[in-house]
Design a protein around this motif. Structure first.
Motif, short mmCIF file in Angstrom:
data_model
loop_
_atom_site.label_atom_id
_atom_site.label_comp_id
_atom_site.label_asym_id
_atom_site.label_seq_id
_atom_site.Cartn_x
_atom_site.Cartn_y
_atom_site.Cartn_z
N GLY A 182 0.70 -1.13 0.07
CA GLY A 182 0.04 -0.07 0.14
C GLY A 182 0.85 1.52 0.16
O GLY A 182 2.20 1.02 0.11
N PRO A 183 0.34 2.41 0.08
CA PRO A 183 1.07 3.63 -0.04
C PRO A 183 1.79 3.77 1.14
O PRO A 183 2.78 4.63 1.09
N GLU A 184 1.32 3.22 2.21
CA GLU A 184 2.22 3.28 3.40
C GLU A 184 3.40 2.33 3.84
O GLU A 184 3.93 2.16 4.61
N GLU A 185 3.42 1.47 2.54
CA GLU A 185 4.52 0.36 2.75
C GLU A 185 5.81 0.75 1.69
O GLU A 185 5.46 1.24 0.78
N GLY A 186 6.92 0.04 1.89
CA GLY A 186 7.94 0.43 1.19
C GLY A 186 8.99 -0.31 1.45
O GLY A 186 8.94 -1.61 1.92
N ALA A 187 10.33 0.13 1.11
CA ALA A 187 11.47 -0.60 1.28
C ALA A 187 11.73 -1.11 2.71
O ALA A 187 11.66 -0.49 3.53
N ALA A 188 12.15 -2.56 2.64
CA ALA A 188 12.08 -3.20 3.90
C ALA A 188 13.72 -2.54 4.56
O ALA A 188 13.66 -2.76 5.99
N SER A 189 14.54 -1.83 3.85
CA SER A 189 15.58 -1.49 4.67
C SER A 189 15.52 -0.31 5.22
O SER A 189 16.14 0.04 6.02
N ARG A 190 14.36 0.25 5.35
CA ARG A 190 13.97 1.64 6.13
C ARG A 190 13.25 1.30 7.37
O ARG A 190 12.89 0.25 7.56
N ARG A 191 13.61 2.01 8.11
CA ARG A 191 13.12 1.96 9.62
C ARG A 191 11.61 2.34 9.47
O ARG A 191 10.82 3.03 9.04
N GLY A 192 10.83 1.46 10.38
CA GLY A 192 9.46 1.57 10.50
C GLY A 192 8.84 1.16 11.87
O GLY A 192 9.43 1.13 12.70
N LEU A 193 7.58 1.12 11.69
CA LEU A 193 6.86 0.42 12.94
C LEU A 193 7.39 -0.95 13.25
O LEU A 193 7.80 -1.48 12.50
N ARG A 194 7.27 -1.23 14.67
CA ARG A 194 7.71 -2.88 15.16
C ARG A 194 6.43 -3.23 15.75
O ARG A 194 5.65 -2.63 16.67
N PRO A 195 6.25 -4.78 15.83
CA PRO A 195 5.32 -5.13 16.25
C PRO A 195 5.59 -5.36 17.83
O PRO A 195 6.28 -6.04 18.24
N GLY A 196 5.02 -4.86 18.62
CA GLY A 196 5.16 -4.82 19.98
C GLY A 196 3.98 -5.04 20.75
O GLY A 196 4.11 -5.10 22.17
N LEU A 197 2.94 -5.40 20.22
CA LEU A 197 1.56 -5.49 21.14
C LEU A 197 1.18 -6.94 21.00
O LEU A 197 0.90 -7.61 19.94
N GLY A 198 1.00 -7.46 22.17
CA GLY A 198 0.69 -9.13 22.33
C GLY A 198 -0.81 -9.21 22.19
O GLY A 198 -1.51 -8.15 22.27
N ASP A 199 -1.22 -10.44 22.36
CA ASP A 199 -2.70 -10.84 22.25
C ASP A 199 -3.56 -10.22 23.73
O ASP A 199 -4.58 -9.69 23.21
N ARG A 200 -2.87 -10.05 24.80
CA ARG A 200 -3.47 -9.37 25.90
C ARG A 200 -3.86 -8.18 25.86
O ARG A 200 -4.76 -7.89 26.18
N GLN A 201 -2.78 -7.44 25.39
CA GLN A 201 -3.13 -6.00 24.88
C GLN A 201 -3.99 -5.70 23.81
O GLN A 201 -4.82 -5.02 24.18
N MET A 202 -4.02 -6.49 23.02
CA MET A 202 -4.87 -6.25 21.68
C MET A 202 -6.15 -6.32 22.04
O MET A 202 -7.14 -5.90 21.60
#
Length: 487
Positions: free
Chosen positions: A16-36
């Motif tokens: 999508g327009p908000e996704e791009g090259a994997a070499s760039r810094r981006g958001l990180r998955p940090g939310l577990g099932d309990r928090q979600m």
């Protein structure tokens, strides 16, 4: 809710327009099932439930039960449509990304900025309300100081890591859930005559004093309109999915349990209220929960509810900073906002976007301090008040279009909207009816017109941006950081 029995393995969708090259810094998955799970619950239970219910009961009497049931059904339909989109492709941009994919960048930009604007205003409003509550509880503490403290603390926690947001939201939601469960438990005991000194009310409040619908069945319409706005925030979990460790599973589980949450938290607690409290005693500005607890002889009922409402306000403030910052990040990563907002640090926190949300909240709060409520502050609140209806309409239209494309291409979907295309089109019709109600009701007409004016500006900006992109195909804004949690 039940999903299709056999999950379909999805091919990775085009970036999508908000996704791009994997070499760039981006958001990180940090939310577990309990928090979600708690983020999903917290999104449904807002301060509007604890305070706004009094207005609905005042308008409709015991028939407020039907108003909440009808509004809850509408929200369930919309969330199911959003689940169909989100489970197949979890993204931080959520509905804005899907709208851009199906209708063009102009629509994604318009609804994304409208949503961000509405949350920026909400952050400021909740800070002011929270400061006022603290001042009422502790008169020696100025309201502005408490509001400023809340803004600084919650902005700082959002800057720390996404886990900090998730953990705070977990405990905020836990307090709200515990409060409602205890309230319903006490209410059921009182209804059954099991509380000493509290006679069972029977059906006196439900059917007496003018009957089940004392103000007529037409009163259900404005009551349902107010009830619909109480569910604002249910969509937050689909935005948080972009940073979940298991995004598709988290969204699927959260949306599936929306029915249970609405039945228990809203229908259950409202049923207790209208059974125990004469509708004439349900004030517009006073929490009916406090009134019920007072009738049950619970000591310090007002103080208890003030503390619960304060937690709900802080939860909304916390979610507002997070949600608006992630939407702004997704817009910037897609070239629809200043590129600065698409930057994130080594921990995956979009620091400029979080600071922008905090600054917007502070400016909104300051507007109420330096100017009269009827001026700037009132304009901000009114101009964002009807965004949720536009959001729901956008989700419905996007799902209808995306489902048609998926069927033409022969692609399977892990979650499907029920009764397609008939139920989705029925939702569109109901939402059109809500627009009519907003236009006809003198209390909401101004808010609708202001929101539509802001929407017109957002759409115009989106169309201009899209036209410029077509003239300049090599738009650097199309390349952007990757998102955590995207399968």
């Amino acid at each position: 809710m039940s999903d299709d029995p056999t999950p379909v393995r999805q091919a990775r969708p085009p970036a999508g327009p908000e996704e791009g090259a994997a070499s760039r810094r981006g958001l990180r998955p940090g939310l577990g099932d309990r928090q979600m799970s708690m983020i999903a619950i917290g999104g449904v239970i807002g301060a509007g439930l604890f305070v706004g219910t009094g207005s609905v009961v005042h308008k409709a009497g015991p028939a407020a039960l039907l108003a909440y049931a009808a509004s809850g059904l509408l929200v369930i339909m919309v969330m199911r449509m959003l689940a169909e989109l989100s489970v197949a492709s979890p993204r931080t941009g959520s509905f804005a990304s899907y709208a851009a994919r199906e209708f063009g960048g102009w629509m994604g930009m318009a609804i994304g900025w409208l949503y961000t604007y509405a949350w920026w205003v909400t952050v400021g409003v909740e800070a002011v309300i929270g400061g006022g509550l603290v001042h009422r509880l502790l008169p020696s503490v100025p309201a502005w100081a408490a509001a400023l403290l809340f803004m600084l603390v919650l902005t700082a926690s959002n800057l720390a890591a996404v886990r900090a947001f998730g953990e705070l939201e977990y405990w905020f939601a836990l307090v709200k859930v515990a409060a409602i469960v205890l309230f319903i438990g006490l209410g059921l005991a009182a209804i059954a005559g099991a509380l000493p000194g509290v006679p069972a009310p029977g059906t006196d409040n439900l059917l007496g004093q003018g009957g089940f619908a004392p103000h007529g069945w037409y009163a259900l319409l404005p009551a349902a309109l107010v009830a619909t706005f109480a569910f604002n925030g249910a969509e937050v979990v689909t935005i948080a999915a972009g940073e979940a460790r298991r995004p598709a599973e988290a969204v699927r589980r959260a949306i599936r349990s929306t029915v249970l949450r609405i039945l228990v938290f809203y229908i259950g607690s409202v049923a207790v209220i209208v059974t125990l409290l004469p509708h004439g005693e349900a004030g517009i500005d006073e929490s009916p929960y406090s009134a019920v607890l007072g009738r049950l002889g619970i000591p310090h009922a007002d103080l208890i509810m003030d503390l619960v409402v304060l937690v709900a306000v802080l939860s909304c403030l916390n979610a507002g900073i997070y949600t608006s910052s992630r939407m702004a990040y997704a817009l910037a990563a897609g070239g629809e906002a200043p590129r600065l907002l698409a930057r994130s640090n080594a921990s995956g926190v979009p620091v400029p976007a979080v600071l922008a949300a905090g600054l917007a909240g502070l400016l909104t709060a300051c507007a109420n301090y330096f100017f009269s409520t009827d001026a700037v502050f009132d304009f901000l609140v009114a101009s964002s008040g009807s965004v949720i209806v536009l959001l729901y309409l956008c989700i419905a239209a996007t799902q209808i279009r995306a489902r048609g494309r998926a069927e033409r291409e022969g692609r399977g979907l892990p979650v499907r909207m029920w009764g397609h295309p008939y139920l989705p089109w029925a939702v569109v019709a109901v939402l059109a009816g809500l627009f009519a109600l907003l236009a006809l009701d003198p209390e909401t007409r101004r808010s609708l017109l202001l929101t539509l004016a802001v929407a017109a500006v957002a759409v115009t900006a989106g169309l201009i941006r899209q036209r410029r992109r077509r003239q300049s195909p090599a738009d650097p804004g199309r390349s952007a950081p990757p998102q955590g949690g995207t399968p």
